[in-house]
Design an enzyme around this catalytic site. Structure first.
Site, PDB file in Angstrom:
ATOM      1  N   ASP A 295      10.156  -6.197  -4.981  1.00 47.01           N
ATOM      2  CA  ASP A 295       9.240  -6.789  -4.009  1.00 47.01           C
ATOM      3  C   ASP A 295       9.129  -8.273  -4.306  1.00 47.01           C
ATOM      4  O   ASP A 295       8.619  -8.662  -5.357  1.00 47.01           O
ATOM      5  CB  ASP A 295       7.862  -6.120  -4.077  1.00 47.01           C
ATOM      6  CG  ASP A 295       6.963  -6.519  -2.911  1.00 47.01           C
ATOM      7  OD1 ASP A 295       7.034  -7.687  -2.476  1.00 47.01           O
ATOM      8  OD2 ASP A 295       6.195  -5.663  -2.449  1.00 47.01           O
TER       9      ASP A 295
ATOM     10  N   ASP B  31      13.104   7.303  10.188  1.00 50.23           N
ATOM     11  CA  ASP B  31      11.993   7.532  11.105  1.00 50.23           C
ATOM     12  C   ASP B  31      11.874   6.403  12.119  1.00 50.23           C
ATOM     13  O   ASP B  31      11.038   6.472  13.013  1.00 50.23           O
ATOM     14  CB  ASP B  31      10.685   7.655  10.308  1.00 50.23           C
ATOM     15  CG  ASP B  31       9.487   7.999  11.192  1.00 50.23           C
ATOM     16  OD1 ASP B  31       9.567   9.012  11.921  1.00 50.23           O
ATOM     17  OD2 ASP B  31       8.494   7.258  11.164  1.00 50.23           O
TER      18      ASP B  31
ATOM     19  N   HIS C 212       9.766   8.075  14.816  1.00 50.78           N
ATOM     20  CA  HIS C 212       8.807   7.013  14.478  1.00 50.78           C
ATOM     21  C   HIS C 212       7.383   7.585  14.402  1.00 50.78           C
ATOM     22  O   HIS C 212       6.482   7.135  15.109  1.00 50.78           O
ATOM     23  CB  HIS C 212       8.874   5.882  15.511  1.00 50.78           C
ATOM     24  CG  HIS C 212       8.444   4.562  14.940  1.00 50.78           C
ATOM     25  ND1 HIS C 212       8.991   3.367  15.323  1.00 50.78           N
ATOM     26  CD2 HIS C 212       7.513   4.251  13.990  1.00 50.78           C
ATOM     27  CE1 HIS C 212       8.417   2.373  14.654  1.00 50.78           C
ATOM     28  NE2 HIS C 212       7.522   2.895  13.833  1.00 50.78           N
TER      29      HIS C 212
ATOM     30  N   ALA D 142      10.039   2.596   7.510  1.00 49.43           N
ATOM     31  CA  ALA D 142       9.329   1.328   7.679  1.00 49.43           C
ATOM     32  C   ALA D 142       9.591   0.741   9.065  1.00 49.43           C
ATOM     33  O   ALA D 142       8.801   0.934   9.986  1.00 49.43           O
ATOM     34  CB  ALA D 142       9.752   0.356   6.581  1.00 49.43           C
TER      35      ALA D 142
ATOM     36  N   GLU E  49      14.589   2.158  20.290  1.00 55.40           N
ATOM     37  CA  GLU E  49      13.879   3.432  20.416  1.00 55.40           C
ATOM     38  C   GLU E  49      13.491   3.686  21.863  1.00 55.40           C
ATOM     39  O   GLU E  49      13.090   2.746  22.558  1.00 55.40           O
ATOM     40  CB  GLU E  49      12.624   3.419  19.528  1.00 55.40           C
ATOM     41  CG  GLU E  49      12.942   3.309  18.048  1.00 55.40           C
ATOM     42  CD  GLU E  49      11.703   3.293  17.159  1.00 55.40           C
ATOM     43  OE1 GLU E  49      10.580   3.288  17.701  1.00 55.40           O
ATOM     44  OE2 GLU E  49      11.863   3.289  15.932  1.00 55.40           O
TER      45      GLU E  49
ATOM     46  N   ARG F  10       0.824  -1.211   0.000  1.00 49.44           N
ATOM     47  CA  ARG F  10       0.000   0.000   0.000  1.00 49.44           C
ATOM     48  C   ARG F  10       0.857   1.261   0.000  1.00 49.44           C
ATOM     49  O   ARG F  10       0.637   2.181  -0.783  1.00 49.44           O
ATOM     50  CB  ARG F  10      -0.918  -0.002   1.222  1.00 49.44           C
ATOM     51  CG  ARG F  10      -1.940  -1.116   1.264  1.00 49.44           C
ATOM     52  CD  ARG F  10      -2.672  -1.095   2.589  1.00 49.44           C
ATOM     53  NE  ARG F  10      -3.699  -2.124   2.690  1.00 49.44           N
ATOM     54  CZ  ARG F  10      -3.453  -3.368   3.086  1.00 49.44           C
ATOM     55  NH1 ARG F  10      -2.221  -3.722   3.417  1.00 49.44           N
ATOM     56  NH2 ARG F  10      -4.437  -4.250   3.164  1.00 49.44           N
ATOM     57  N   ILE F  11       1.831   1.322   0.924  1.00 47.62           N
ATOM     58  CA  ILE F  11       2.642   2.532   1.054  1.00 47.62           C
ATOM     59  C   ILE F  11       3.592   2.675  -0.120  1.00 47.62           C
ATOM     60  O   ILE F  11       3.758   3.770  -0.677  1.00 47.62           O
ATOM     61  CB  ILE F  11       3.395   2.532   2.389  1.00 47.62           C
ATOM     62  CG1 ILE F  11       2.398   2.604   3.552  1.00 47.62           C
ATOM     63  CG2 ILE F  11       4.372   3.705   2.464  1.00 47.62           C
ATOM     64  CD1 ILE F  11       3.019   2.416   4.917  1.00 47.62           C
TER      65      ILE F  11
END
Length: 248
Positions: free
Chosen positions: A115, A197, A219, A172, A202, A95-96
């Site tokens: 992919d 991101d 994120h 991602a 984290e 989708r992204i």
């Protein structure tokens, strides 16, 4: 949501998670305990894709770097580059990845994709293997899930395959990239920059924070108000429906 957490939650029947990633849930334990696990894969698409585009434009035009310079008292414009005409390698065409491709095409960029889940060719877009994509792209952007098969998909060998002066973007999952190898590729000047991101650990406070050619966000790919509202509404609907299916 580890095995220990799920074992302790003796009344838990359903997990409805905002967003598409399920790597924070022990799915094997959930299945063993009969816990339904749901997510909202459609809602974050636009927000994550737009953050990706923002990061790419920021890298090409040195936006965050010049912002820091001005705040530190240095007024100096830095020469950047256009997105138009650049080859952008999109790894992961879900989708992204598809939404990112659409946005990039509007800017006149040439997109190539990789992919392993694609059944065949994609109309109008070149499909290639990951090593070919890394070697040919001016910008590589990641849009695939994280699991044991994609752990450190971007390692030193693939970073060195990338063009001198190219860029890496990851909105991602952190585990897709070997952070230590990325640091070396950036600090040596082989890569011109990176935008991240997400990170393996984290909150992140590692050595990549010391490099001027790295853009960092916390994120927050889905952190657009419209998207968060949509995800929470969708997760709530899924939760209620699943509880009803469980006779609750």
């Amino acid at each position: 949501l580890t095995a220990k957490v799920l074992q302790s939650a003796t009344s838990l029947k359903v997990i409805a998670r905002c967003g598409m990633g399920l790597d924070s849930v022990d799915l094997d334990m959930a299945k063993a305990r009969g816990i339904t696990v749901l997510n909202t894969p459609d809602a974050p698409t636009r927000a994550v894709a737009e953050l990706t585009l923002g990061h790419i434009l920021g890298l090409l035009r040195n936006i965050s770097q010049v912002d820091r310079q001005i705040r530190n008292g240095t007024w100096k414009g830095l020469m950047g580059s256009l997105l138009e005409g650049r080859i952008v390698g999109v790894i992961g065409f879900g989708r992204i990845g598809r939404r990112v491709t659409s946005l990039l095409s509007a800017f006149g960029a040439r997109v190539i994709i990789c992919d392993s889940q694609l059944p065949g060719n994609v109309a109008g877009i070149e499909v290639c293997d990951i090593d070919t994509l890394c070697s040919r792209s001016d910008i590589v952007t990641l849009h695939l899930p994280y699991d044991e098969t994609t752990h450190h998909l971007i390692i030193e060998r693939r970073l060195m395959m990338m063009k001198q002066g190219s860029y890496l973007v990851n909105v991602a999952r952190g585990g897709l990239v070997d952070d230590a190898a990325l640091y070396d590729a950036l600090s040596s000047g082989h890569l011109a920059g990176a935008a991240l991101d997400c990170f393996e650990q984290e909150p992140y406070s590692g050595p990549l924070t010391t490099l001027d050619n790295v853009q960092l966000t916390a994120h927050m790919g889905s952190y657009a108000r419209e998207t968060r509202d949509l995800m929470e509404q969708e997760a709530s609907r899924l939760l209620v429906a699943a509880l009803r299916d469980n006779g609750i």
